[in-house]
Each structure stands twice: as structure tokens, then as C-alpha cells.
Design an enzyme around this catalytic site. Structure first.
Site, PDB file in Angstrom:
ATOM      1  N   ASP A  98      37.294  40.974  43.207  1.00 14.86           N
ATOM      2  CA  ASP A  98      37.390  42.067  44.185  1.00 14.86           C
ATOM      3  C   ASP A  98      37.068  41.577  45.597  1.00 14.86           C
ATOM      4  OD1 ASP A  98      38.085  43.988  42.327  1.00 14.86           O
ATOM      5  OD2 ASP A  98      35.995  44.344  41.776  1.00 14.86           O
ATOM      6  N   PHE A 121      44.226  47.749  33.722  1.00 15.58           N
ATOM      7  CA  PHE A 121      43.105  47.618  32.788  1.00 15.58           C
ATOM      8  C   PHE A 121      41.841  48.096  33.475  1.00 15.58           C
ATOM      9  CE2 PHE A 121      43.763  45.480  28.728  1.00 15.58           C
ATOM     10  CZ  PHE A 121      45.137  45.308  28.790  1.00 15.58           C
ATOM     11  N   LYS A 141      40.692  55.851  37.728  1.00 19.25           N
ATOM     12  CA  LYS A 141      41.530  54.742  38.194  1.00 19.25           C
ATOM     13  C   LYS A 141      43.015  55.035  38.003  1.00 19.25           C
ATOM     14  CE  LYS A 141      38.344  51.200  37.730  1.00 19.25           C
ATOM     15  NZ  LYS A 141      37.748  50.136  36.964  1.00 19.25           N
ATOM     16  N   ASN A 157      34.841  34.765  37.331  1.00 19.49           N
ATOM     17  CA  ASN A 157      34.265  35.580  36.255  1.00 19.49           C
ATOM     18  C   ASN A 157      34.629  34.969  34.910  1.00 19.49           C
ATOM     19  OD1 ASN A 157      36.855  36.839  35.271  1.00 19.49           O
ATOM     20  ND2 ASN A 157      36.867  37.494  37.418  1.00 19.49           N
ATOM     21  N   ILE A 184      45.957  44.307  43.884  1.00 21.81           N
ATOM     22  CA  ILE A 184      47.359  44.019  43.535  1.00 21.81           C
ATOM     23  C   ILE A 184      47.987  45.202  42.799  1.00 21.81           C
ATOM     24  CG2 ILE A 184      48.894  42.358  42.397  1.00 21.81           C
ATOM     25  CD1 ILE A 184      46.458  40.379  42.419  1.00 21.81           C
ATOM     26  N   PRO A 216      43.119  41.911  48.240  1.00 19.14           N
ATOM     27  CA  PRO A 216      44.081  43.018  48.061  1.00 19.14           C
ATOM     28  C   PRO A 216      44.002  43.526  46.621  1.00 19.14           C
ATOM     29  CG  PRO A 216      45.214  40.889  48.183  1.00 19.14           C
ATOM     30  CD  PRO A 216      43.773  40.628  48.504  1.00 19.14           C
ATOM     31  N   LYS A 238      31.304  20.270  51.670  1.00 18.33           N
ATOM     32  CA  LYS A 238      30.347  20.791  50.678  1.00 18.33           C
ATOM     33  C   LYS A 238      29.114  21.342  51.405  1.00 18.33           C
ATOM     34  CE  LYS A 238      27.532  19.462  46.795  1.00 18.33           C
ATOM     35  NZ  LYS A 238      26.850  18.391  46.108  1.00 18.33           N
TER      36      LYS A 238
HETATM   37  O1  C5P Z   1      39.361  48.875  40.273  1.00 17.06           O
HETATM   38  P1  C5P Z   1      39.220  47.827  39.241  1.00 17.06           P
HETATM   39  O2  C5P Z   1      39.094  46.444  39.787  1.00 17.06           O
HETATM   40  O3  C5P Z   1      38.180  48.094  38.195  1.00 17.06           O
HETATM   41  O4  C5P Z   1      40.636  47.892  38.434  1.00 17.06           O
HETATM   42  C1  C5P Z   1      40.948  47.000  37.428  1.00 17.06           C
HETATM   43  C2  C5P Z   1      42.439  46.820  37.384  1.00 17.06           C
HETATM   44  O5  C5P Z   1      42.913  46.488  38.694  1.00 17.06           O
HETATM   45  C3  C5P Z   1      42.883  45.693  36.496  1.00 17.06           C
HETATM   46  O6  C5P Z   1      44.133  46.033  35.917  1.00 17.06           O
HETATM   47  C4  C5P Z   1      43.027  44.510  37.466  1.00 17.06           C
HETATM   48  O7  C5P Z   1      43.979  43.576  36.982  1.00 17.06           O
HETATM   49  C5  C5P Z   1      43.482  45.183  38.731  1.00 17.06           C
HETATM   50  N1  C5P Z   1      43.022  44.573  39.992  1.00 17.06           N
HETATM   51  C6  C5P Z   1      43.954  44.084  40.889  1.00 17.06           C
HETATM   52  N2  C5P Z   1      43.556  43.535  42.075  1.00 17.06           N
HETATM   53  C7  C5P Z   1      42.241  43.452  42.391  1.00 17.06           C
HETATM   54  C8  C5P Z   1      41.286  43.965  41.494  1.00 17.06           C
HETATM   55  C9  C5P Z   1      41.706  44.506  40.304  1.00 17.06           C
HETATM   56  O8  C5P Z   1      45.159  44.128  40.613  1.00 17.06           O
HETATM   57  N3  C5P Z   1      41.895  42.926  43.537  1.00 17.06           N
END
Ligand code: C5P
Length: 404
Positions: A279, A323, A337, A210, A307, A305, A289
């Protein structure tokens, strides 16, 4: 003076013979990495020329409040917002009096009124003017507002007198300015910050990612260092400079970020998850490739996961800040959230043109259990400092509740 790196500093020059010393101040600040803009009052221009400061700052000097050209380039309000710090050196008795009474009839006094950043004064004047009750009263009033003042020194004065009123030396002013950025509000705490995007490999060449620049997370880590915390930054692939951050762990994928976070989490007091973690990742990474032979190509994604949720669910979870970058229903989604992931705090930002992901500026609304605060549009560095203040306050509140 590493704290001056990348700081945006407005130097205000008022009318006094020590205005010549401010030329050295501009040089020192720039040498130490600061970006400097100069504002001069009419009287200052009688002592030194704007051209001197234009050459030293490599920027046009601002002298007028109502100058159409200057306003078109950067309005006085934008300049006030731009600044991380405003230093008035020299500060004349006249300017001190106007500032103490909220005047806004020229550019510099208006800037000080519009400022949302610290203002610092380096007074310089004749000893009798300095010792005069009016000046001392104005000074005390201003100090009570939290304005920092570097006291003038005693000695021989340009007018022939001997006494207090000589402007502090440029080197001392620069050191004093650097110290303003050291707040110590998080001294003794261990912070873990994640920043930037992650990359999920498709094959040896391609990946899913991203547009996160990492600027917000890096700014938060730098602000936490200034606040006295011991900071570790776990960073996805980015192309930005880390200011003042000594411990950086570089990772690529969400899985790597997760395992690096989990390794450090037992020795973390505050976890700030500013990374734009992917995600989803690919179930199978092609070893070779992928060739463009077929008309369609199907790749299966599976969840990475979360995190942040994983950290917040730990038995001994640190103070956890997430965030939420949203395109709509900002407040509702952020609060959801906060609850769902069991966070202590969430910083929500609407992603759009010029704000949020991959931009210089941002605006945040921060939510926690019992409250919320809007941090209006500003540079990511300034927002990061404000966010760290909020986090420090809530973290200390939680800790004192636990001990009582
Ligand atoms: O649920 P969402 O992805 O919108 O939440 C965003 C928050 O979750 C951010 O703080 C991002 O750093 C964290 N996050 C994470 N692991 C993921 C996806 C998002 O820690 N796989």
C-alpha cells in the site's frame, strides 16, 4: 497430459483381476506429475498386494476405515478433502452397487461419499455382470450424479468369455482423468491475474514487502487455463512453479505491477487481483546502502496506486475481482471494499494460523452484488477451481444481462 502436474489423485482399487493394471496407472500418473495415494478394498488385496502400490506411489497404502495409525496420519475425511480427483480402477460390480446406494461401510465407499472432488470410475467385470440390468441401472444412476465413467472395452476376458467388461487401458484412463480437469467454462475469454507480493526498495539492498507466497494467484491462473481462458499472469517475486501458464510478466514494485496491468487491461475480459500489493512505497530510494550511524532512521512512505480500484474505475472496465485479506470483521470489510472499489466480486479470507498468506490451505467467502458463497477450508488449488467456477458463472450472467 500436462493437466496432471501437481494434481492430488486417490486411486481406489477394488477386487478384480484387472487390479494388476492399476499398477501401471499409478506409474503413468506419477510420471505425469501427479501426487498419488492408493486405497484398496479387502477384496483388492486378494488380487494384488498393498506393498506393490506402496512402492509405486511412495506412500503408505490405505486399506482400513477404522485403523488408528492410518487415521492419525490422515483421516478418511482429510484424504477425501486432499484429493483433486478420485479414480476407482478397477470398479467391480459390487463396488458400483454399493456406491449407487450410498453405502459407507469401508474406507473406499466412505471416501466417495465424503468427496468434494470429481470421482471417476473404470469398471471391469465379466461381460454378463456388466450387461446385467442391475449393473446398468446402477451405472445410469451414478452417471446422472455427474460421475464420469470410462467404459470398459470388448474382447477376451480373464474368465475365458469374450465381450464387454475389460477395464480400459491405464494410458486411456490417465488421459480421461487429465480431461476431467479441462472444463472449458471460460473458453474465449481473456484473463489477467496478479499474484505474489511486491517489493518496495529502501536502498540497493533492502526492501519493504510481505509474506505472500503467490500460491493463490498462481492456482487461480492455472485453474483459469484449465477452464479454457487465455491467461496472462503478472507476478511479483515468488518462488513457486507455474503450472500450465504460458504468459507470465514478472515485476518487482507496485508501480511496475500497475503499469504492466494498465498495458494489458484493454484486451482483458476478467481481471483478478490476487496480489498482495504494497500500500506504501518510499518517497526517496537511497542510491547507496543506508549506514547504521544514527540511533533512529526516518523513512517517508507514500501511497502506491490502488491497481484494482483504478481498473474498476475505467470506462470499459473488465469483470473485476478483488481479494480482501482481513484479520477481523471479514464480511463487513469485504463488502465495504466491494462497494468502495466498485468491484464485480470480492474473495475474502481471514488471515490466521495455517490459512491465508503463505500457507498451503485457505478458506474464502466470496461476495458479489446479489449474493455470497463460502468456500470452506481446502487446498489453494481446489479453492481456485471453485472460485473460477463462481467467476465464470457471474461473468456469463453479467454478459447475458448486457446483451438482453
Ligand atoms: O484495500 P485493500 O488493499 O485491502 O484491497 C485488497 C485488494 O486490492 C486486493 O485484491 C489487492 O490485490 C488490491 N490492491 C491493489 N493495489 C494496491 C493495494 C491493493 O490492486 N495498491
Amino acid at each position: 497430459m500436462r493437466r496432471l502436474v501437481n494434481k492430488r489423485i486417490v486411486i481406489g482399487i477394488t477386487g478384480g483381476i484387472s487390479a494388476y493394471k492399476s499398477a501401471f496407472l499409478v506409474r503413468i500418473l506419477r510420471k505425469n506429475g501427479a501426487d498419488v495415494r492408493v486405497v484398496m478394498t479387502k477384496n483388492a488385496c486378494e488380487f494384488v498386494t498393498p506393498l506393490t502400490f506402496q512402492a509405486l506411489s511412495s506412500r503408505p497404502v490405505h486399506t482400513e476405515l477404522l485403523d488408528l495409525d492410518a487415521e492419525a496420519a490422515m483421516s478418511h475425511i482429510e484424504l477425501a478433502k486432499w484429493a483433486d480427483l478420485i479414480i476407482i480402477a478397477p470398479t467391480s460390480a459390487n463396488f458400483l452397487a454399493r456406491y449407487a446406494h450410498g453405502f459407507a461401510e469401508d474406507l473406499l465407499s466412505t471416501l466417495c461419499l465424503a468427496a468434494d472432488s470429481p470421482v471417476m470410475l473404470a469398471p471391469a467385470m465379466n461381460q454378463n455382470m456388466w450387461l446385467n440390468k442391475a449393473t446398468q441401472e446402477n451405472l445410469n444412476k451414478i452417471k446422472q450424479w455427474g460421475i464420469k465413467v470410462i467404459a470398459p472395452s470388448e474382447g477376451e476376458q480373464a474368465c475365458g468369455d469374450d465381450g464387454p467388461g475389460r477395464m480400459a487401458e491405464p494410458e486411456e484412463i490417465a488421459k480421461f482423468a487429465a480431461d476431467i480437469f479441462r472444463t472449458n467454462i471460460l473458453t474465449g475469454s481473456r484473463l489477467l491475474v496478479t499474484a505474489g507480493p511486491t517489493r518496495e526498495a529502501i536502498d540497493p539492498i533492502r526492501f519493504l514487502s510481505n509474506g505472500s507466497s503467490g500460491r493463490m494467484g498462481y492456482a487461480i491462473a492455472s485453474a483459469a487455463v484449465e477452464a479454457g481462458a487465455e491467461v496472462t499472469l503478472i507476478s511479483g517475486p515468488v518462488n513457486i512453479e507455474a503450472v500450465g501458464i504460458e504468459k507470465i510478466i514478472r515485476v518487482t514494485s507496485a508501480e511496475e505491477m500497475c503499469s504492466s496491468v494498465m498495458k494489458k487491461i484493454n484486451t482483458t475480459d476478467i481481471f483478478i487481483s490476487a496480489a498482495a500489493v504494497s500500500d506504501y512505497t518510499f518517497q526517496n530510494i537511497s542510491k547507496k546502502k543506508i549506514k547504521k550511524i544514527e540511533d533512529t532512521c526516518q523513512l517517508i512512505l507514500h501511497k502506491t496506486p490502488d491497481i484494482l480500484a483504478k481498473v474498476a474505475a475505467l470506462n470499459n472496465a473488465p469483470f473485476t475481482v478483488g481479494f480482501a485479506a482481513e484479520t477481523e470483521n471479514l464480511e463487513m470489510n469485504a463488502k465495504e471494499k466491494l462497494d468502495l472499489k466498485n468491484l464485480n466480486m470480492i474473495a475474502a479470507n481471514k488471515v490466521g494460523k495455517q490459512i491465508g498468506i503463505d500457507s498451503e490451505d485457505n478458506e474464502l467467502t466470496v461476495f458479489w452484488g446479489s449474493g455470497q458463497e463460502k468456500l470452506p477450508l481446502n487446498s489453494k488449488n481446489k479453492l481456485a477451481r471453485k472460485l473460477i467456477e463462481l467467476i465464470a458463472f457471474q461473468y456469463n450472467e453479467e454478459n447475458s444481462n448486457k446483451t438482453h
